[in-house]
Design a protein around this motif. Structure first.
Motif, PDB file in Angstrom:
ATOM      1  N   PRO A   1      -4.853   8.562   2.149  1.00  0.00           N
ATOM      2  CA  PRO A   1      -5.866   7.999   1.255  1.00  0.00           C
ATOM      3  C   PRO A   1      -7.105   7.497   1.995  1.00  0.00           C
ATOM      4  CG  PRO A   1      -3.920   6.569   1.342  1.00  0.00           C
ATOM      5  CD  PRO A   1      -3.574   7.829   2.068  1.00  0.00           C
ATOM      6  N   THR A   2      -6.953   7.074   3.248  1.00  0.00           N
ATOM      7  CA  THR A   2      -8.126   6.553   3.952  1.00  0.00           C
ATOM      8  C   THR A   2      -8.850   7.684   4.674  1.00  0.00           C
ATOM      9  OG1 THR A   2      -6.828   6.048   5.928  1.00  0.00           O
ATOM     10  CG2 THR A   2      -7.080   4.285   4.334  1.00  0.00           C
ATOM     11  N   LYS A   3     -10.154   7.618   4.629  1.00  0.00           N
ATOM     12  CA  LYS A   3     -10.978   8.591   5.345  1.00  0.00           C
ATOM     13  C   LYS A   3     -11.920   7.834   6.275  1.00  0.00           C
ATOM     14  CE  LYS A   3      -9.419  11.594   2.344  1.00  0.00           C
ATOM     15  NZ  LYS A   3      -8.210  12.327   2.725  1.00  0.00           N
TER      16      LYS A   3
ATOM     17  N   SER B   1       0.833  -1.207   0.000  1.00  0.00           N
ATOM     18  CA  SER B   1       0.000   0.000   0.000  1.00  0.00           C
ATOM     19  C   SER B   1       0.864   1.251   0.000  1.00  0.00           C
ATOM     20  CB  SER B   1      -0.951   0.015   1.194  1.00  0.00           C
ATOM     21  OG  SER B   1      -0.316   0.526   2.339  1.00  0.00           O
TER      22      SER B   1
ATOM     23  N   THR C   1     -15.927   2.977  10.250  1.00  0.00           N
ATOM     24  CA  THR C   1     -16.082   2.637   8.836  1.00  0.00           C
ATOM     25  C   THR C   1     -15.112   3.500   8.045  1.00  0.00           C
ATOM     26  OG1 THR C   1     -18.402   2.120   9.148  1.00  0.00           O
ATOM     27  CG2 THR C   1     -17.685   2.533   6.890  1.00  0.00           C
ATOM     28  N   ILE C   2     -14.169   2.846   7.363  1.00  0.00           N
ATOM     29  CA  ILE C   2     -13.115   3.559   6.642  1.00  0.00           C
ATOM     30  C   ILE C   2     -13.370   3.420   5.143  1.00  0.00           C
ATOM     31  CG2 ILE C   2     -10.606   3.761   6.350  1.00  0.00           C
ATOM     32  CD1 ILE C   2     -11.298   3.935   9.263  1.00  0.00           C
ATOM     33  N   ILE C   3     -13.110   4.486   4.392  1.00  0.00           N
ATOM     34  CA  ILE C   3     -13.225   4.423   2.936  1.00  0.00           C
ATOM     35  C   ILE C   3     -11.971   5.023   2.309  1.00  0.00           C
ATOM     36  CG2 ILE C   3     -15.745   4.425   2.725  1.00  0.00           C
ATOM     37  CD1 ILE C   3     -15.558   7.504   2.439  1.00  0.00           C
ATOM     38  N   ASN C   4     -11.690   4.647   1.080  1.00  0.00           N
ATOM     39  CA  ASN C   4     -10.613   5.278   0.308  1.00  0.00           C
ATOM     40  C   ASN C   4     -11.253   5.836  -0.959  1.00  0.00           C
ATOM     41  OD1 ASN C   4      -9.548   3.343   2.039  1.00  0.00           O
ATOM     42  ND2 ASN C   4      -8.458   2.252   0.450  1.00  0.00           N
TER      43      ASN C   4
ATOM     44  N   HIS D   1      -8.210   6.628  -3.976  1.00  0.00           N
ATOM     45  CA  HIS D   1      -7.035   5.808  -4.263  1.00  0.00           C
ATOM     46  C   HIS D   1      -7.404   4.353  -4.517  1.00  0.00           C
ATOM     47  CE1 HIS D   1      -4.149   9.015  -3.097  1.00  0.00           C
ATOM     48  NE2 HIS D   1      -5.204   9.427  -2.426  1.00  0.00           N
TER      49      HIS D   1
ATOM     50  N   ASP E   1     -22.094   3.810  -1.124  1.00  0.00           N
ATOM     51  CA  ASP E   1     -21.770   5.094  -1.750  1.00  0.00           C
ATOM     52  C   ASP E   1     -21.291   6.073  -0.688  1.00  0.00           C
ATOM     53  OD1 ASP E   1     -22.606   3.948  -4.072  1.00  0.00           O
ATOM     54  OD2 ASP E   1     -24.638   4.764  -3.927  1.00  0.00           O
ATOM     55  N   HIS E   2     -20.740   7.171  -1.179  1.00  0.00           N
ATOM     56  CA  HIS E   2     -20.261   8.182  -0.241  1.00  0.00           C
ATOM     57  C   HIS E   2     -20.431   9.559  -0.875  1.00  0.00           C
ATOM     58  CE1 HIS E   2     -17.938  10.236   2.765  1.00  0.00           C
ATOM     59  NE2 HIS E   2     -17.093  10.670   1.865  1.00  0.00           N
TER      60      HIS E   2
ATOM     61  N   ILE F   1     -14.883  -1.913   7.614  1.00  0.00           N
ATOM     62  CA  ILE F   1     -15.415  -1.715   8.961  1.00  0.00           C
ATOM     63  C   ILE F   1     -14.552  -2.474   9.960  1.00  0.00           C
ATOM     64  CG2 ILE F   1     -17.463  -2.046  10.404  1.00  0.00           C
ATOM     65  CD1 ILE F   1     -19.003  -1.945   7.595  1.00  0.00           C
TER      66      ILE F   1
ATOM     67  N   THR G   1       0.763   4.095  -2.782  1.00  0.00           N
ATOM     68  CA  THR G   1       0.040   5.145  -2.048  1.00  0.00           C
ATOM     69  C   THR G   1      -1.470   4.912  -2.077  1.00  0.00           C
ATOM     70  OG1 THR G   1       0.025   6.672  -3.919  1.00  0.00           O
ATOM     71  CG2 THR G   1       1.788   6.948  -2.309  1.00  0.00           C
ATOM     72  N   SER G   2      -1.850   3.673  -1.802  1.00  0.00           N
ATOM     73  CA  SER G   2      -3.275   3.376  -1.704  1.00  0.00           C
ATOM     74  C   SER G   2      -3.568   3.173  -0.223  1.00  0.00           C
ATOM     75  CB  SER G   2      -3.597   2.110  -2.484  1.00  0.00           C
ATOM     76  OG  SER G   2      -3.019   0.992  -1.861  1.00  0.00           O
ATOM     77  N   GLY G   3      -4.791   3.371   0.153  1.00  0.00           N
ATOM     78  CA  GLY G   3      -5.136   3.228   1.574  1.00  0.00           C
ATOM     79  C   GLY G   3      -5.277   1.772   1.959  1.00  0.00           C
ATOM     80  N   LEU G   4      -5.002   1.504   3.219  1.00  0.00           N
ATOM     81  CA  LEU G   4      -5.102   0.127   3.725  1.00  0.00           C
ATOM     82  C   LEU G   4      -5.766   0.158   5.091  1.00  0.00           C
ATOM     83  CD1 LEU G   4      -4.293  -2.920   3.888  1.00  0.00           C
ATOM     84  CD2 LEU G   4      -2.091  -2.159   4.779  1.00  0.00           C
ATOM     85  N   THR G   5      -6.759  -0.696   5.288  1.00  0.00           N
ATOM     86  CA  THR G   5      -7.403  -0.803   6.589  1.00  0.00           C
ATOM     87  C   THR G   5      -7.121  -2.181   7.164  1.00  0.00           C
ATOM     88  OG1 THR G   5      -9.127   0.696   5.816  1.00  0.00           O
ATOM     89  CG2 THR G   5      -9.571  -0.510   7.840  1.00  0.00           C
TER      90      THR G   5
ATOM     91  N   LYS H   1     -17.457   6.893   9.252  1.00  0.00           N
ATOM     92  CA  LYS H   1     -18.415   6.823  10.345  1.00  0.00           C
ATOM     93  C   LYS H   1     -17.722   6.219  11.567  1.00  0.00           C
ATOM     94  CE  LYS H   1     -21.918   3.859  10.308  1.00  0.00           C
ATOM     95  NZ  LYS H   1     -23.042   3.086   9.820  1.00  0.00           N
TER      96      LYS H   1
ATOM     97  N   TYR I   1     -16.647  -0.263   1.919  1.00  0.00           N
ATOM     98  CA  TYR I   1     -16.700   0.150   3.317  1.00  0.00           C
ATOM     99  C   TYR I   1     -15.864  -0.848   4.118  1.00  0.00           C
ATOM    100  CZ  TYR I   1     -20.818   3.204   2.580  1.00  0.00           C
ATOM    101  OH  TYR I   1     -21.680   4.180   2.184  1.00  0.00           O
TER     102      TYR I   1
ATOM    103  N   LEU J   1      -0.309   6.108   6.273  1.00  0.00           N
ATOM    104  CA  LEU J   1       0.572   6.391   5.139  1.00  0.00           C
ATOM    105  C   LEU J   1       1.217   7.778   5.267  1.00  0.00           C
ATOM    106  CD1 LEU J   1       1.180   4.634   2.633  1.00  0.00           C
ATOM    107  CD2 LEU J   1      -0.314   6.149   1.366  1.00  0.00           C
TER     108      LEU J   1
END
Lengths: 339, 291
Positions: free
Chosen positions: B251-253, A109, A155-158, A161, A127-128, A144, A113-117, B256, A142, B102
């Motif tokens: 990149p992560t937001k 990641s 709840t995390i979103i990217n 990215h 949707d967002h 979670i 540079t991509s998000g990682l949860t 909720k 999503y 990141l």
């Protein structure tokens, strides 16, 4: 392009359960997104494992095979994943939250540079609407997960990215093969242009990895049985519920002494101390020797036909009744209410 | 002369999420973060011990801490001094605010470039997020190998470093060259206690921001503050692309946040009826306890 890729972990020539669980979840997500489910398989002499991946819905298995790739090492494995993700541009990439997945996924990641949860407990598509920019995002993943020591659920979103990356612990998702294998193909990755000698700078001097043993310590849900379960036969119902919930089986000393369960499953003073998020005590009276090993559980449900069993004093929910009635009803209720 | 190393220990100040007692709960059952003490992230302590052991073996080795956070995170550098470290840097800037793993890794990697160590050691993960991402991401940003889940580290003069890793179902011993980033497990030896001499010597170590807060620091000029000043670095000091820091570099937001509501232990009696069991399971599923 823009498919879902699951990183496939292998151990002793077999696919790790967590990878098959992710394939099952990935299939569900791919159906929602109307895209394909693909797998990334790295190792030495692992191509035959592709058949099993087709059974889990893979339409393509990206395969990197080399004798130097026999054991997981961060640098070569991450170089392969990074290169593949750059060319295939998956919208989602899933990894097991194992020693390997938690080492590999962040490295990948960072390079993309991509998000990682980490350690998601649930993955959904939704949707967002960004309140600040007013921008609409369709069909995001999503991710979670519990955070803050398990005291909140986030709840995390990217939004911007790709790939949207997540790791999931073993046993969190359900594992289910298809009736009939998907019509999949193997796509060989040419590793020559990807790997350099410097990718092998970390040398493995010694490895001593044990076969999987019963380990109830790390389980987040435990279904435990006591002497009150009555027989080894009745214990099978506990296994069925545990399997559904992704739980481990625990037992009281009396149940172990009676031969209902393995000693490795014994919870309590002379067994293991556990603190799962949910402990279901079935036919356990609640002697202090047992409760000392489990009273720190976040939630305790007891099932006992004795309304005055001491276990009911520390239980959050005390179900008074016969386990032969209660367990089948729990199994039925779980199947009915889970999405 | 024997070999010496330059070691940077990454450490984070975290709220003590392990001890969320009843007094840390607000009336609505949610966590009152302000009531949680700020502590030195436990596995970063194990990391510090590993660094100090290398210093024991190779005198002249320099162990510095690097922490990113608000001004009060200078506590981390002081704690490092008390236990035998040679110094540290507080990475602090409003521009770092809102960083995910990141953007945090980017900031740390830029500061590490400036410090130029042979070995970087951090805890495996921090207890407020449990992500275990920052170590590997910093290593990637620096373009150096990473070795995760270390239980012991043996540096040697030969230019090789050997690390014993504790994995889910066993151990692995690896060797690599410098520079390298190593993350340390909680199963590694605990950190040595504070050293009384170090404590006396460094208890007034402080950042310029703290020294300028004159209210309680009017006596400081009595000390040799040159030795006792903890450097504060911001974006201007470490350079890099501003867009990669903080919120814009993340990149992560978070879409909720749901608070988990704690209930006092008061057992609820249920019957074995289908209705009772059904309502219990619906509750368990909706609270993410199962499913």
């Amino acid at each position: 392009m823009n498919n879902i890729i699951v990183y496939i972990e292998t151990e002793n020539g077999k696919i790790a359960d967590v990878s098959l669980e992710l394939m099952t979840k990935g299939r569900e997500l791919a159906n929602k997104l109307n895209c394909n489910l693909e797998a990334l398989l790295i190792g030495d002499k692992v191509s035959h494992l592709s058949e099993e991946l087709f059974l889990y819905g893979a339409t393509k298995v990206h395969l990197a095979e080399d004798s130097r790739l026999e054991f997981y090492r961060t640098l070569p494995y991450s170089a392969i994943a990074i290169s593949l993700f750059k060319s295939e541009k998956p919208q989602i990439a899933l990894f097991g939250a194992t020693s390997i997945g938690r080492d590999l996924a962040p490295r990948v990641s960072s390079a993309l540079t991509s998000g990682l949860t980490a350690d998601c407990t649930s993955l959904e598509i939704g949707d967002h609407n960004d309140a600040k920019s007013g921008k609409e995002y369709k069909d995001l993943l999503y991710q979670i997960r519990p955070a803050f020591g398990g005291n909140i659920i986030a709840t995390i979103i990217n939004p911007e990215h790709r790939p949207q990356m997540a790791t999931v612990r073993e046993g969190v998702m359900k594992k289910m093969a298809l009736q009939q294998a998907a019509n999949g193909e193997i796509s060989k990755i040419d590793i020559k242009p990807i790997l350099n000698d410097s990718d092998f700078v970390v040398e493995i001097i010694k490895r001593d990895i044990q076969e999987r043993k019963i380990d109830i310590k790390g389980a987040s849900i435990i279904v435990a049985g006591g002497f009150g379960v009555g027989s080894k036969e009745n214990f099978k119902q506990l296994f069925e519920l545990a399997h559904l919930l992704g739980a481990e089986i625990g037992a009281s000393r009396a149940a172990v002494d009676a031969g209902f369960a393995d000693h490795a499953r014994q919870v309590g003073q002379t067994g293991v101390t556990v603190r799962p998020k949910l402990y279901i005590a079935v036919g356990i009276s609640g002697q202090i020797q047992h409760t000392a090993g489990m009273d720190q559980s976040a939630m305790i449900i007891s099932i006992n036909n004795d309304p005055n069993a001491p276990i009911n004093n520390i239980a959050d929910y005390a179900i008074v009744g016969d386990l032969n009635e209660v367990l089948p009803r729990m199994i039925k209720s779980y199947k009915k209410n889970i999405k | 002369m024997t070999k010496t190393f330059k070691i940077v220990v990454l450490a984070k100040q975290v709220p003590d999420t392990r001890n969320v007692g009843k007094n840390a709960m607000k009336e609505d059952g949610t966590v009152n973060r302000a009531a949680l003490p700020a502590i030195f992230n436990p596995e970063d302590m194990n990391a510090l011990e590993q660094a100090l052991r290398i210093k024991d073996k190779f005198p002249g080795t320099k162990v510095e801490l690097l922490t990113m956070g608000p001004l009060r995170a200078a506590d981390i550098i002081r704690e490092g001094y008390f236990r035998g470290a040679d110094g540290g840097v507080l990475l602090t800037d409003r521009k770092f605010a809102g960083a995910d793993t990141l953007a945090t890794s980017y900031a740390l990697s830029m500061a590490i470039r400036k410090m130029n160590p042979d070995i970087i050691i951090s805890g495996r993960q921090a207890i407020d997020g449990d992500t275990a991402q920052v170590g590997p991401q910093v290593a990637e940003k620096l373009g150096i190998p990473q070795v995760t889940y270390a239980e012991s580290i043996s540096a040697s003069e030969s230019g090789k470093i050997t690390i014993l890793r504790r994995l889910e179902r066993g151990i692995e011993e690896v060797s690599t060259s410098y520079p390298v980033l190593i993350t340390v497990n909680a199963t590694a030896p605990a950190c040595r206690p504070r050293n009384a001499k170090q404590l006396m010597r460094y208890k007034h170590a402080s950042t310029l921001s703290e020294q300028n807060d004159n209210e309680h620091n009017s006596y400081l000029p009595l000390f040799n503050m040159e030795e006792l000043t903890i450097p504060e670095w911001g974006v201007a000091d470490v350079g890099g692309e501003e867009i990669k820091y903080g919120l814009s570099g993340s990149p992560t937001k978070v879409k909720k946040i749901e608070n988990i509501v704690f209930q006092a232990k008061e057992s609820k009696r249920l019957s074995a009826s289908e209705e009772d069991i059904d309502s219990l399971f619906i509750e368990l599923i909706s609270s993410h306890t199962i499913g």
